[in-house]
Design an enzyme around this catalytic site. Structure first.
Site, PDB file in Angstrom:
ATOM      1  N   HIS A  40       0.801  -1.237   0.000  1.00 35.50           N
ATOM      2  CA  HIS A  40       0.000   0.000   0.000  1.00 35.50           C
ATOM      3  C   HIS A  40       0.825   1.274   0.000  1.00 35.50           C
ATOM      4  CE1 HIS A  40       0.750  -0.532   4.338  1.00 35.50           C
ATOM      5  NE2 HIS A  40       0.662   0.786   4.403  1.00 35.50           N
TER       6      HIS A  40
HETATM    7  C1  UD1 Z   1      -2.377   5.249   5.788  1.00 29.23           C
HETATM    8  C2  UD1 Z   1      -1.116   5.832   6.420  1.00 29.23           C
HETATM    9  C3  UD1 Z   1       0.029   4.852   6.282  1.00 29.23           C
HETATM   10  C4  UD1 Z   1      -0.338   3.488   6.812  1.00 29.23           C
HETATM   11  C5  UD1 Z   1      -1.637   2.997   6.168  1.00 29.23           C
HETATM   12  C6  UD1 Z   1      -2.031   1.721   6.840  1.00 29.23           C
HETATM   13  C7  UD1 Z   1      -0.766   8.276   6.359  1.00 29.23           C
HETATM   14  C8  UD1 Z   1      -0.021   9.358   5.682  1.00 29.23           C
HETATM   15  N1  UD1 Z   1      -0.713   7.056   5.760  1.00 29.23           N
HETATM   16  O1  UD1 Z   1      -2.133   5.089   4.401  1.00 29.23           O
HETATM   17  O2  UD1 Z   1       1.139   5.330   7.019  1.00 29.23           O
HETATM   18  O3  UD1 Z   1       0.702   2.593   6.535  1.00 29.23           O
HETATM   19  O4  UD1 Z   1      -2.664   3.985   6.368  1.00 29.23           O
HETATM   20  O5  UD1 Z   1      -3.012   1.024   6.171  1.00 29.23           O
HETATM   21  O6  UD1 Z   1      -1.379   8.487   7.371  1.00 29.23           O
HETATM   22  N2  UD1 Z   1      -9.542   4.268   1.673  1.00 29.23           N
HETATM   23  C9  UD1 Z   1     -10.735   3.587   1.615  1.00 29.23           C
HETATM   24  N3  UD1 Z   1     -11.261   3.138   2.801  1.00 29.23           N
HETATM   25  C10 UD1 Z   1     -10.690   3.351   4.015  1.00 29.23           C
HETATM   26  C11 UD1 Z   1      -9.480   4.060   4.044  1.00 29.23           C
HETATM   27  C12 UD1 Z   1      -8.914   4.506   2.881  1.00 29.23           C
HETATM   28  O7  UD1 Z   1     -11.295   3.371   0.551  1.00 29.23           O
HETATM   29  O8  UD1 Z   1     -11.238   2.913   5.041  1.00 29.23           O
HETATM   30  C13 UD1 Z   1      -8.928   4.705   0.399  1.00 29.23           C
HETATM   31  C14 UD1 Z   1      -9.272   6.142   0.054  1.00 29.23           C
HETATM   32  O9  UD1 Z   1      -9.463   6.241  -1.309  1.00 29.23           O
HETATM   33  C15 UD1 Z   1      -8.022   6.906   0.427  1.00 29.23           C
HETATM   34  C16 UD1 Z   1      -6.915   5.875   0.219  1.00 29.23           C
HETATM   35  O10 UD1 Z   1      -7.502   4.622   0.542  1.00 29.23           O
HETATM   36  O11 UD1 Z   1      -7.827   8.054  -0.343  1.00 29.23           O
HETATM   37  C17 UD1 Z   1      -5.723   6.106   1.117  1.00 29.23           C
HETATM   38  O12 UD1 Z   1      -6.099   6.246   2.482  1.00 29.23           O
HETATM   39  P1  UD1 Z   1      -5.188   7.134   3.506  1.00 29.23           P
HETATM   40  O13 UD1 Z   1      -5.667   6.947   4.890  1.00 29.23           O
HETATM   41  O14 UD1 Z   1      -5.049   8.529   3.004  1.00 29.23           O
HETATM   42  O15 UD1 Z   1      -3.772   6.509   3.332  1.00 29.23           O
HETATM   43  P2  UD1 Z   1      -3.312   4.992   3.370  1.00 29.23           P
HETATM   44  O16 UD1 Z   1      -2.695   4.666   2.069  1.00 29.23           O
HETATM   45  O17 UD1 Z   1      -4.416   4.141   3.865  1.00 29.23           O
HETATM   46  N1  UDP Z   2      -3.330  -6.413   8.766  1.00 33.72           N
HETATM   47  C1  UDP Z   2      -4.599  -6.991   8.889  1.00 33.72           C
HETATM   48  N2  UDP Z   2      -5.270  -7.340   7.753  1.00 33.72           N
HETATM   49  C2  UDP Z   2      -4.766  -7.154   6.500  1.00 33.72           C
HETATM   50  C3  UDP Z   2      -3.478  -6.569   6.390  1.00 33.72           C
HETATM   51  C4  UDP Z   2      -2.800  -6.202   7.539  1.00 33.72           C
HETATM   52  O1  UDP Z   2      -5.078  -7.188  10.007  1.00 33.72           O
HETATM   53  O2  UDP Z   2      -5.441  -7.489   5.514  1.00 33.72           O
HETATM   54  C5  UDP Z   2      -2.614  -5.997   9.993  1.00 33.72           C
HETATM   55  C6  UDP Z   2      -1.218  -6.545  10.173  1.00 33.72           C
HETATM   56  O3  UDP Z   2      -1.224  -7.813  10.787  1.00 33.72           O
HETATM   57  C7  UDP Z   2      -0.574  -5.483  11.058  1.00 33.72           C
HETATM   58  C8  UDP Z   2      -1.227  -4.200  10.586  1.00 33.72           C
HETATM   59  O4  UDP Z   2      -2.424  -4.600   9.915  1.00 33.72           O
HETATM   60  O5  UDP Z   2      -0.937  -5.704  12.426  1.00 33.72           O
HETATM   61  C9  UDP Z   2      -0.318  -3.445   9.644  1.00 33.72           C
HETATM   62  O6  UDP Z   2      -1.025  -2.359   9.103  1.00 33.72           O
HETATM   63  P1  UDP Z   2      -0.704  -1.741   7.682  1.00 33.72           P
HETATM   64  O7  UDP Z   2       0.129  -2.666   6.881  1.00 33.72           O
HETATM   65  O8  UDP Z   2      -1.999  -1.279   7.126  1.00 33.72           O
HETATM   66  O9  UDP Z   2       0.101  -0.416   8.056  1.00 33.72           O
HETATM   67  P2  UDP Z   2       1.643  -0.091   8.362  1.00 33.72           P
HETATM   68  O10 UDP Z   2       2.112  -1.009   9.426  1.00 33.72           O
HETATM   69  O11 UDP Z   2       2.389  -0.202   7.080  1.00 33.72           O
HETATM   70  O12 UDP Z   2       1.620   1.348   8.797  1.00 33.72           O
END
Ligand code: UD1
Ligand code: UDP
Length: 368
Positions: free
Chosen positions: A207
């Site tokens: 992601h």
């Molecule tokens: C965010 C965090 C990242 C973390 C990740 C974990 C920041 C800058 N980024 O990234 O550090 O590793 O979460 O998963 O805070 N969206 C949905 N449904 C949701 C959430 C998001 O559809 O419930 C889609 C939206 O289109 C959104 C995109 O995902 O624009 C990105 O979501 P966002 O929270 O901005 O960043 P992540 O890539 O999820």
């Molecule tokens: N995780 C989960 N379901 C998924 C993918 C990840 O429960 O489909 C959990 C994973 O075990 C870990 C956390 O989400 O505990 C990591 O989050 P993510 O990769 O979204 O964010 P990051 O750690 O990169 O910020």
């Protein structure tokens, strides 16, 4: 004492859950839980509250998605009145997401003390949005809880006073240790549902904007995953950011056993990690969980803010080199994997140490 916790995105929930539990056993502590709403899909948020046994949030700011500035600003605007109204003695923020830095900045402006759980991690890559969030949050925090010694060294180098830094270990591992039995119980049903049988499989998550935002780049990664899927089933729970981009890049393919599924709940994902032959990821937290589980992990990043997972754990940074990804995968499947050690203080008790530090901090403040 009144402690207010701020969570917002998937990786916050498994970090906050054990701290909420550890503080709950201390007498005289009132806790409030604020969800910013950064993540809002049921499989990115609600499922974790259920599976981790977290209380429902007292407040949901419902900020939703947006550009970094818009999202950060919106969280600040909506969080400020909550702090003013609820007047906590301490606000705890987690990890490195936009919700973390936004809440810390509001508190700093209102002179409300902040504790940062998972302080001190550095990738030294300022193109990564999380690195900016880490640097700023750590400058603003009054209590900095680090997961490993490298965190302490980074903070001292940046001029953070030693008395603010507390090496407590890794709270994510607290949750893992607690829920591993539930994951093992869940495994047979999952194996049947995903038709996994006894064959080895790979587990993938992606992601990071640097991997998935550019559709051509993502297409090249998908090509490598398809190559790997010819050799063994690949289970890929797709993050919503990635799902949007994949719609544009994965058309017209034959169907080897590359299984794109929706994001799964914590217990299922833990079971899938535990039994995987290898994990391919760009997640921060998954680098740590695979190290604890001693499952080989290939990280599609040039750097990591969690170097201990490479030095002591099962993590290998393959960067953007997809031939290296193919080669390292083959090496692992041919039976040569690295020895992995669990880092010190990744023992399931980090949140108890945090609760003890907070109790002492509060006593010292009351005596002032
Ligand atoms: C965010 C965090 C990242 C973390 C990740 C974990 C920041 C800058 N980024 O990234 O550090 O590793 O979460 O998963 O805070 N969206 C949905 N449904 C949701 C959430 C998001 O559809 O419930 C889609 C939206 O289109 C959104 C995109 O995902 O624009 C990105 O979501 P966002 O929270 O901005 O960043 P992540 O890539 O999820
Ligand atoms: N995780 C989960 N379901 C998924 C993918 C990840 O429960 O489909 C959990 C994973 O075990 C870990 C956390 O989400 O505990 C990591 O989050 P993510 O990769 O979204 O964010 P990051 O750690 O990169 O910020």
């Amino acid at each position: 004492m009144h402690i207010l916790h701020v969570v917002g995105a998937r990786p916050n929930f498994m970090k906050a859950a054990p701290v909420l539990r550890a503080l709950a056993v201390h007498v005289g502590i009132k806790q409030t839980l604020v969800h910013t709403g950064q993540h809002y899909d049921a499989n990115m948020s609600d499922v974790f509250f259920e599976q981790l046994g977290m209380p429902r949030p007292d407040v949901n700011l419902e900020v939703g998605s947006g550009s970094h500035s818009r999202q950060t600003a919106e969280i600040m605007t909506r969080f400020e009145p909550v702090v003013l109204e609820r007047r906590p003695d301490l606000v705890l923020v987690y990890g490195d997401v936009n919700s973390t830095v936004a809440a810390a900045l509001v508190c700093a402006k209102l002179l409300v003390p902040v504790g940062h759980v998972e302080a001190g991690l550095r990738s030294r890559d300022r193109t990564m949005p999380e690195e900016i969030n880490r640097l700023l949050t750590d400058q603003l925090a009054d209590l900095l809880f680090t997961p490993s010694k490298d965190g302490d060294a980074n903070l001292l180098r940046e001029g953070v006073p030693a008395e603010k830094i507390h090496l407590v270990g890794n709270v994510m591992i607290d949750t893992l240790v607690r829920l591993l039995p539930a994951a093992e119980k869940r495994w047979p049903a999952l194996q049947t549902n995903l038709d996994l049988g006894k064959v080895p499989y790979a587990l993938v998550t992606l992601h990071r904007p640097s991997n998935v935002d550019d559709v051509e780049n993502l297409g090249r990664i998908m090509d490598a995953l398809y190559d790997i899927a010819v050799r063994l089933p690949v289970i890929f729970p797709v993050h919503p950011r990635t799902r949007q981009r994949l719609k544009l890049s994965s058309e017209g393919r034959v169907d080897p056993p590359l299984r794109l599924i929706e994001p799964v709940g914590y217990v299922d994902f833990l079971a899938l990690q535990r039994h995987a032959a290898l994990v391919i990821t760009d997640s921060g937290g998954i680098q740590e969980e695979t190290t604890f589980l001693s499952v080989p992990c290939l990280t599609l990043r040039e750097n990591t803010e969690r170097p201990i997972t490479v030095e002591q754990g099962s993590n290998i940074l393959v960067g953007r080199d997809l031939d290296r990804l193919r080669a390292e995968t083959a090496r692992i499947l041919d039976g040569s994997s690295r020895r992995s050690r669990v880092p010190p203080l990744w023992d399931g008790k980090a949140s108890e140490r945090i609760a003890a530090v907070i109790a002492d901090w509060f006593t010292a403040r009351s005596l002032r």
